[in-house]
Write a protein that holds these residues in place. Structure first.
Motif, PDB file in Angstrom:
ATOM      1  N   GLY A  22      33.454  51.061  37.010  1.00 35.59           N
ATOM      2  CA  GLY A  22      33.467  51.470  35.435  1.00 35.59           C
ATOM      3  C   GLY A  22      32.606  52.233  35.015  1.00 35.59           C
ATOM      4  N   LEU A  65      34.220  40.489  39.479  1.00 34.32           N
ATOM      5  CA  LEU A  65      34.745  38.829  40.134  1.00 34.32           C
ATOM      6  C   LEU A  65      34.823  40.031  41.929  1.00 34.32           C
ATOM      7  N   THR A  75      38.477  55.368  34.301  1.00 37.35           N
ATOM      8  CA  THR A  75      38.492  54.390  35.086  1.00 37.35           C
ATOM      9  C   THR A  75      39.144  53.988  35.935  1.00 37.35           C
ATOM     10  N   MET A 135      40.797  51.199  35.990  1.00 30.82           N
ATOM     11  CA  MET A 135      41.664  50.483  35.022  1.00 30.82           C
ATOM     12  C   MET A 135      42.576  51.118  34.014  1.00 30.82           C
TER      13      MET A 135
HETATM   14  N1  LIG Z   1      39.423  52.357  30.387  1.00 34.49           N
HETATM   15  C1  LIG Z   1      40.081  52.505  29.984  1.00 34.49           C
HETATM   16  O1  LIG Z   1      40.692  53.634  29.531  1.00 34.49           O
HETATM   17  C2  LIG Z   1      39.202  51.988  28.581  1.00 34.49           C
HETATM   18  C3  LIG Z   1      40.263  51.822  27.304  1.00 34.49           C
HETATM   19  C4  LIG Z   1      39.484  51.319  26.076  1.00 34.49           C
HETATM   20  C5  LIG Z   1      39.884  49.982  26.301  1.00 34.49           C
HETATM   21  N2  LIG Z   1      38.716  49.667  27.927  1.00 34.49           N
HETATM   22  C6  LIG Z   1      38.772  47.946  27.779  1.00 34.49           C
HETATM   23  O2  LIG Z   1      37.426  48.302  29.002  1.00 34.49           O
HETATM   24  C7  LIG Z   1      37.271  47.687  29.605  1.00 34.49           C
HETATM   25  C8  LIG Z   1      36.910  47.215  31.497  1.00 34.49           C
HETATM   26  O3  LIG Z   1      36.551  48.202  31.744  1.00 34.49           O
HETATM   27  P1  LIG Z   1      36.635  49.615  32.875  1.00 34.49           P
HETATM   28  O4  LIG Z   1      38.043  50.667  32.700  1.00 34.49           O
HETATM   29  O5  LIG Z   1      35.324  50.051  32.792  1.00 34.49           O
HETATM   30  O6  LIG Z   1      37.272  48.799  34.053  1.00 34.49           O
HETATM   31  P2  LIG Z   1      37.332  49.364  35.511  1.00 34.49           P
HETATM   32  O7  LIG Z   1      38.317  49.167  36.152  1.00 34.49           O
HETATM   33  O8  LIG Z   1      36.210  50.438  36.855  1.00 34.49           O
HETATM   34  O9  LIG Z   1      36.823  47.588  35.974  1.00 34.49           O
HETATM   35  C9  LIG Z   1      37.108  46.456  35.603  1.00 34.49           C
HETATM   36  C10 LIG Z   1      35.841  45.641  36.272  1.00 34.49           C
HETATM   37  O10 LIG Z   1      36.237  43.982  36.097  1.00 34.49           O
HETATM   38  C11 LIG Z   1      35.884  43.115  36.886  1.00 34.49           C
HETATM   39  N3  LIG Z   1      37.026  41.812  36.562  1.00 34.49           N
HETATM   40  C12 LIG Z   1      38.295  42.192  36.915  1.00 34.49           C
HETATM   41  N4  LIG Z   1      38.423  40.476  36.799  1.00 34.49           N
HETATM   42  C13 LIG Z   1      38.034  40.208  36.915  1.00 34.49           C
HETATM   43  C14 LIG Z   1      37.542  38.462  36.461  1.00 34.49           C
HETATM   44  N5  LIG Z   1      38.417  38.063  35.869  1.00 34.49           N
HETATM   45  N6  LIG Z   1      35.804  38.074  35.985  1.00 34.49           N
HETATM   46  C15 LIG Z   1      35.291  39.267  36.471  1.00 34.49           C
HETATM   47  N7  LIG Z   1      35.076  40.319  36.838  1.00 34.49           N
HETATM   48  C16 LIG Z   1      36.622  40.349  36.226  1.00 34.49           C
HETATM   49  C17 LIG Z   1      37.110  44.062  38.402  1.00 34.49           C
HETATM   50  O11 LIG Z   1      36.694  43.547  39.582  1.00 34.49           O
HETATM   51  C18 LIG Z   1      36.437  45.553  37.449  1.00 34.49           C
HETATM   52  O12 LIG Z   1      35.008  45.835  38.761  1.00 34.49           O
HETATM   53  C19 LIG Z   1      38.135  46.210  29.572  1.00 34.49           C
HETATM   54  O13 LIG Z   1      37.721  45.000  28.747  1.00 34.49           O
HETATM   55  C20 LIG Z   1      39.029  46.942  28.850  1.00 34.49           C
HETATM   56  O14 LIG Z   1      40.018  46.773  28.103  1.00 34.49           O
HETATM   57  C21 LIG Z   1      39.236  50.103  28.799  1.00 34.49           C
END
Ligand SMILES: NC(=O)c1ccc[n+]([C@@H]2O[C@H](COP(=O)([O-])OP(=O)(O)OC[C@H]3O[C@@H](n4cnc5c(N)ncnc54)[C@H](O)[C@@H]3O)[C@@H](O)[C@H]2O)c1
Length: 259
Positions: free
Chosen positions: A16, A37, A189, A191
């Motif tokens: 993401g 992770l 992403t 998530m």
């Molecule tokens: N995607 C959205 O719509 C959105 C909107 C607002 C905020 N966010 C925030 O963005 C961040 C997530 O980013 P993304 O959407 O790019 O996610 P993503 O799903 O693309 O990636 C999340 C990554 O976090 C890693 N991860 C999960 N738990 C972990 C842990 N305990 N230790 C280390 N790594 C860990 C996963 O392995 C994964 O690679 C979060 O803080 C989320 O709250 C996301």
């Protein structure tokens, strides 16, 4: 190059926005520790960077472990010789429910959104100071700027991030350390799909996670979700010297949803 000679780390960088950020910062000249992770994902991103001529290492582990949350700073400094920036991007949507919530889930949401980034910051600050300043960026959310029907607990955690950022920005600005938050709206992403498809989200009849991503995600003046690169571009600005007087900001990157 907008990040020439800078050294930093990005958490949740295996996927993401974090992935897009790590690759973008490296392309702009930074040496980057790719933290995730998922070992294979972290290594793949680091490989993408190094095979394009950039500098990167992969650090894999669970950021809920305080020791690992500290170690990522130590490993970055050990490998590259210092720390100029960190994007504390890791987070977790958690459950949508309020009534009947298992408090273990409460702890998980608070641990992964607030505690871990605080722990990393405790060891990052002295390293930034040693370099004469630097920049920290935390990922909040539009749910950290206004209330969210779908996620009161997540919203509380992300409001916490914004409060932490504004307070630490006031405390450390005089040392040349800038601390900001980025507040994504729905971003394309994995998530986002987890978020809309949570078992207690009460998926309306006839809806799939994908239709909800489009519908809920598109509830902004631009009628679409964000792409990870659009968040990485905003993060690049906030972490680069171009933002040299930007401190304590919670920047919404949401197509105008919170306008
Ligand atoms: N995607 C959205 O719509 C959105 C909107 C607002 C905020 N966010 C925030 O963005 C961040 C997530 O980013 P993304 O959407 O790019 O996610 P993503 O799903 O693309 O990636 C999340 C990554 O976090 C890693 N991860 C999960 N738990 C972990 C842990 N305990 N230790 C280390 N790594 C860990 C996963 O392995 C994964 O690679 C979060 O803080 C989320 O709250 C996301």
């Amino acid at each position: 190059m907008r990040m020439a000679n800078k050294i930093g780390l990005v958490t949740a960088a295996g996927s993401g926005m974090g992935r897009a950020g790590a690759i973008t910062f490296a392309r702009e000249g930074a040496a980057v520790a790719v933290v995730d992770l998922n070992k294979a994902a972290a290594e793949a991103v680091a490989h993408d960077i190094t095979s394009a001529g950039g500098r990167a290492i992969a650090l894999s582990g669970d950021l809920r472990d305080d020791e690992f949350a500290r170690d990522i700073v130590k490993q970055t400094v050990k490998h590259f010789g210092g720390l100029d920036f960190a994007w504390n991007h890791v987070g977790h949507p958690g459950p949508s429910m309020v009534e009947g919530l298992d408090m273990k889930e409460y702890d998980q949401v608070m641990d992964l959104n607030v505690r871990t980034v605080f722990v990393t910051t405790t060891v990052a600050l002295p390293e930034l100071r040693a370099r004469g300043g630097g920049a920290l960026l935390f990922t909040a959310s539009t749910s950290g700027l206004s209330g969210s029907t779908f996620s009161p607990l997540y919203s509380a955690a992300k409001f916490g991030i914004v409060g932490m950022v504004r307070s630490m920005a006031k405390r450390y600005g005089h040392e040349g350390i800038r601390i900001n938050a980025i507040c994504p709206g729905p971003t394309d992403t994995p998530m986002l799909r987890v978020f809309v498809a949570r078992p207690d989200s009460q998926l309306p009849a006839g809806e799939t996670p994908e239709t909800l991503v489009t519908k809920r995600g598109g509830q902004n003046p631009m009628h679409r979700v964000a792409q990870p690169q659009e968040l990485a571009n905003a993060a690049l600005f906030l972490l680069s010297d171009e933002a040299s007087f930007v401190n304590g900001v919670a920047l919404a990157v949401d197509g105008g949803a919170t306008a």
